[in-house]
Design a protein around this motif. Structure first.
Motif, short mmCIF file in Angstrom:
data_model
loop_
_atom_site.label_atom_id
_atom_site.label_comp_id
_atom_site.label_asym_id
_atom_site.label_seq_id
_atom_site.Cartn_x
_atom_site.Cartn_y
_atom_site.Cartn_z
N LEU A 379 -44.87 25.23 -3.31
CA LEU A 379 -46.31 25.36 -3.37
C LEU A 379 -46.70 25.96 -4.72
O LEU A 379 -45.86 26.58 -5.40
N THR A 380 -47.95 25.81 -5.10
CA THR A 380 -48.43 26.47 -6.30
C THR A 380 -48.17 27.97 -6.20
O THR A 380 -47.72 28.59 -7.16
N GLU A 381 -48.41 28.54 -5.01
CA GLU A 381 -48.25 29.99 -4.83
C GLU A 381 -46.81 30.46 -4.97
O GLU A 381 -46.56 31.67 -5.04
N SER A 382 -45.86 29.55 -4.98
CA SER A 382 -44.45 29.93 -5.11
C SER A 382 -43.78 29.17 -6.25
O SER A 382 -42.58 28.86 -6.20
N VAL A 399 -36.27 18.43 2.90
CA VAL A 399 -36.60 18.76 1.51
C VAL A 399 -35.49 19.60 0.88
O VAL A 399 -35.68 20.24 -0.14
N GLY A 400 -34.31 19.55 1.50
CA GLY A 400 -33.13 20.18 0.90
C GLY A 400 -32.97 21.65 1.23
O GLY A 400 -33.54 22.17 2.19
N GLN A 401 -32.18 22.29 0.38
CA GLN A 401 -31.84 23.71 0.56
C GLN A 401 -32.59 24.56 -0.46
O GLN A 401 -33.07 24.06 -1.48
N PRO A 402 -32.68 25.88 -0.22
CA PRO A 402 -33.45 26.73 -1.13
C PRO A 402 -32.81 26.87 -2.51
O PRO A 402 -31.59 26.78 -2.65
N LEU A 403 -33.64 27.06 -3.51
CA LEU A 403 -33.16 27.34 -4.86
C LEU A 403 -32.77 28.80 -4.96
O LEU A 403 -33.40 29.68 -4.35
N GLY A 404 -31.74 29.07 -5.76
CA GLY A 404 -31.37 30.44 -6.10
C GLY A 404 -31.23 31.34 -4.90
O GLY A 404 -30.61 30.99 -3.89
N ASP A 405 -31.86 32.53 -5.01
CA ASP A 405 -31.78 33.53 -3.94
C ASP A 405 -33.08 33.62 -3.14
O ASP A 405 -33.38 34.63 -2.53
N LEU A 406 -33.84 32.54 -3.15
CA LEU A 406 -35.10 32.51 -2.39
C LEU A 406 -34.82 32.70 -0.90
O LEU A 406 -33.93 32.08 -0.35
N GLU A 407 -35.59 33.58 -0.27
CA GLU A 407 -35.46 33.81 1.16
C GLU A 407 -36.47 32.97 1.92
O GLU A 407 -37.61 32.81 1.50
N CYS A 408 -36.03 32.44 3.05
CA CYS A 408 -36.92 31.64 3.90
C CYS A 408 -36.64 31.98 5.36
O CYS A 408 -35.48 32.13 5.77
N ARG A 409 -37.70 32.11 6.13
CA ARG A 409 -37.55 32.22 7.59
C ARG A 409 -38.69 31.46 8.24
O ARG A 409 -39.73 31.20 7.63
N GLY A 420 -39.46 36.02 -2.57
CA GLY A 420 -38.57 36.00 -3.72
C GLY A 420 -39.33 35.98 -5.03
O GLY A 420 -40.57 36.01 -5.07
N ALA A 421 -38.59 35.90 -6.12
CA ALA A 421 -39.15 36.01 -7.47
C ALA A 421 -40.24 34.99 -7.79
O ALA A 421 -41.20 35.32 -8.49
N PRO A 422 -40.13 33.73 -7.32
CA PRO A 422 -41.15 32.76 -7.73
C PRO A 422 -42.49 32.88 -7.00
O PRO A 422 -43.45 32.19 -7.36
N VAL A 423 -42.57 33.76 -6.00
CA VAL A 423 -43.81 33.88 -5.23
C VAL A 423 -44.86 34.63 -6.05
O VAL A 423 -44.55 35.59 -6.75
N PHE A 438 -49.77 37.24 3.19
CA PHE A 438 -48.48 37.93 3.15
C PHE A 438 -48.24 38.68 4.45
O PHE A 438 -49.15 39.29 5.02
N THR A 439 -46.99 38.62 4.94
CA THR A 439 -46.61 39.41 6.11
C THR A 439 -46.42 40.87 5.69
O THR A 439 -46.38 41.18 4.50
N SER A 440 -46.29 41.73 6.66
CA SER A 440 -46.12 43.16 6.37
C SER A 440 -44.85 43.44 5.58
O SER A 440 -44.77 44.44 4.84
N ASP A 441 -43.83 42.57 5.68
CA ASP A 441 -42.59 42.77 4.94
C ASP A 441 -42.49 41.87 3.71
O ASP A 441 -41.40 41.62 3.18
N GLY A 442 -43.64 41.35 3.24
CA GLY A 442 -43.67 40.69 1.94
C GLY A 442 -43.36 39.21 1.91
O GLY A 442 -43.19 38.65 0.83
N PHE A 443 -43.31 38.54 3.05
CA PHE A 443 -43.10 37.09 3.06
C PHE A 443 -44.44 36.37 2.88
O PHE A 443 -45.45 36.78 3.46
#
Length: 607
Positions: A379-382, A399-409, A420-423, A438-443
């Motif tokens: 997304l533009t936001e990420s 759409v494949g697997q995540p780049l780098g150390d990006l977290e997804c749930r 992660g960093a690109p957000v 944003f969630t309370s834990d930054g997602f």
């Protein structure tokens, strides 16, 4: 494991690329007559970017000051963008197709101090608007000495910059030293399928992360030749630029979509990224041409596609292809698929699709033609590139697997969450809207519904807000059905599924002008205008057959009971498409409310 990003900023990444491969090929542009291409080295790019940056400083651009770019994709867009970043500023991107009111809103809301316009006509979009712009820089055309704000050409700006650097040779290094990963690099306004666009604050740290993360994909290599035509106003384009800087991918730059097919044959790239619409048009042209030829050629084409898809299915299932199928496929490639490969330049190693969903069936067709498309997601936001398929690890439909150390749930309601960093840092001047996503834990809440498999592959079902709930309580994912129909019917341009709170599902269909005009030639509708063909009984009968074919693939509650062929294609100008070719469903349903009402009032033939 955290991704190691050895850069403080985009300018730091650029200077290190120039130092590492000064004589290497950087960017190419077409010659004036389109018969050849001309390369610039990284040293030449570095020198021009330095001049632009120093020139921007002369215009008063400092750390995190915004500079708007209103232009199509071209080399000068890249020079201006990098120059703004090297000066410490942040680029505000504006699509060249943006209407004056929206362009003025973006430039004013961003607080941009300088406008870089492709030509005087684009600059006129801000005429009379109340903005913070103090100077206008023109890429093409002559500066108007009497204009307010004052105008200067890009060539003159570079000359001013060179003169400033002659007086102060160490200026660039000082500017770059000031910039940290936490500074804003880009303010990109979401093209948004609803409401006013929002300015997304993207940081140097996120963009440099993108550059490094893309190297690990195996998609970009320094030996590649990339064809870059994507809108650089879009986050996908900026993400690719970061990969180019980090990896050093030689890249041909040409935003003229109408020249794409001709220039592909000349440039002969090994790598190209595109929105699904480009692949859909290639698919439509290939299929309608083969079907139109009829006879043995059409039969050979159908046999080749069936053979290719059987090979793809076995590969996707992890089953051996076998010698017999390999032999048949070699014949299919020689007789049919080689022609398609040659039409795209004959050397393509990697195709990447992003910015909108790609139909699974169309992805299977290209894989069958030995032109596998690595679909990605973001997304533009990420910062655009978050998930993508890898070479040799393609899972069609994901759409494949995540780049780098990006977290997804995946949230309880199925929404895809990213951290992660690109957000983004947040939305510009919109604290409440930022807090909501944003969630309370930054997602970050993407607004997309999806599923993660055991190998980390992500499948996107639909936009959360686009899910349709019929009056019978059944949920329907419009984009899935729309993608299926585009694959079934090669005459399609756009499709919009309608059914929210209705007792059955209907569909609005716009037709591909080239494909349907070619089909009509020689028949009863031959010689008629595009609108007349779309409104003809012959076209309705043709499309009805494809809708019936689609319905055989759908659950009972998803089946299309009625459809309407629109008299024209959906357009950006009418507010029905975003510049990145996403459908604005509410606007479409408003603009074609009469046709929709007729489908629910019993005036059309039921399927």
């Amino acid at each position: 494991m955290a991704l190691d990003v050895p850069y403080r900023s985009i300018p730091d990444m650029l200077l290190k690329r120039v130092a590492a491969t000064p004589s290497g090929k950087a960017f190419a542009v077409p010659t004036a007559d389109d018969t050849d291409i001309k390369w610039l080295t990284w040293a030449e790019i570095g020198e021009r970017v330095r001049a632009v940056a120093a020139g921007m400083r002369e215009l008063g651009v400092g750390l995190e000051d915004r500079v708007a770019i209103l232009s199509g994709t071209r080399l000068e867009w890249i020079l201006a963008d990098l120059g703004v970043n090297v000066a410490g500023g942040a680029t505000t991107t504006v699509y060249p197709t943006t209407e004056p009111e929206d362009a003025a809103y973006i430039v004013a809301d961003s607080g941009s101090k300088v406008l870089v316009a492709e030509n005087p006509q684009q600059a006129l979009k801000l005429a009379g608007a109340d903005t913070s712009v103090t100077h206008v820089v023109l890429i093409d055309g002559l500066a108007d000495a009497s204009a307010l704000p004052p105008q200067v050409t890009l060539a003159d700006l570079e000359e001013r910059g060179r003169a400033a650097l002659a007086r102060d040779p160490g200026a660039i290094e000082r500017y770059v030293k000031e910039i940290t990963p936490e500074h804003i690099a880009t303010l990109i306004y979401t093209s948004g399928t609803t409401g006013r666009p929002k300015g997304v604050q993207l940081l140097h740290g996120g963009w440099t992360w993108e550059g490094v993360a893309q190297e690990d994909l195996g998609l970009f290599e320094s030996t590649d030749l990339q064809y870059l035509w994507l809108p650089l106003s879009h986050s996908f384009g900026k993400s690719l630029l970061c990969g180019i800087l980090h990896v050093g991918v030689p890249t041909y730059v040409d935003g003229r979509v109408d020249k794409l097919v001709d220039m592909l044959a000349l440039v002969r790239p090994t790598l190209m990224c595109a929105a699904p619409r480009i692949f859909e048009k290639v698919y439509n042209k290939t299929v309608t041409t083969a079907v139109g030829e009829g006879g043995p050629k059409a039969k050979i084409f159908s046999w080749a596609v069936a053979t290719g898809k059987e090979k793809v299915r076995r590969e996707q299932d992890g089953r051996p292809v076998g010698l017999a199928l390999k032999a048949r496929y070699a014949i299919a490639e020689r007789l049919v698929f080689r022609k398609l490969q040659d039409r795209l330049g004959g050397r393509l190693r990697v195709l990447v699709s992003g910015s909108a969903p790609l139909s699974r069936d169309i992805a299977e067709f290209f894989a069958a033609a030995n032109l596998p498309i690595m679909e990605g997601y973001g997304l533009t936001e990420s910062s655009a590139a978050n998930f993508v398929n890898r070479m040799g690890k393609l899972k069609i439909g994901t759409v494949g697997q995540p780049l780098g150390d990006l977290e997804c749930r995946i949230d309880e309601d199925g929404e895809v969450l990213l951290r992660g960093a690109p957000v983004m840092r947040g939305y510009h001047n919109l604290d409440a809207e930022t807090a909501q996503v944003f969630t309370s834990d930054g997602f970050f809440r993407t607004g997309d519904i999806g599923e993660l498999d055991s190998d980390g592959y992500l499948t996107i079902t639909d936009r959360k807000k686009d899910l349709v709930k019929t009056s019978g309580g059944k949920y329907i994912a419009p984009s899935r059905i729309e993608g299926m129909f585009k694959a079934v019917c090669p005459y399609t341009s756009q499709v919009v599924v309608v059914g929210q709170s209705r007792n059955y599902v209907t569909m609005l269909i716009s037709l591909d002008e080239d494909a349907i005009t070619a089909w009509a030639a020689g028949g009863p509708a031959g010689g008629k205008s595009y609108e007349e063909i779309c409104c003809s009984s012959e076209a309705e009968k043709l499309i009805a057959g494809y809708v019936e074919e689609l319905n055989q693939k759908l659950n009972r509650w998803e089946t299309i009971k009625k459809f309407t062929i629109l008299p024209r294609d959906l357009s950006i100008e009418a507010g029905e498409m975003t510049p990145s070719m996403k459908i604005k469903r509410r606007n479409v349903e408003t603009n074609f409310a009469k046709q929709i009402d007729e489908m629910y009032s019993g005036t059309l033939v039921q399927m």
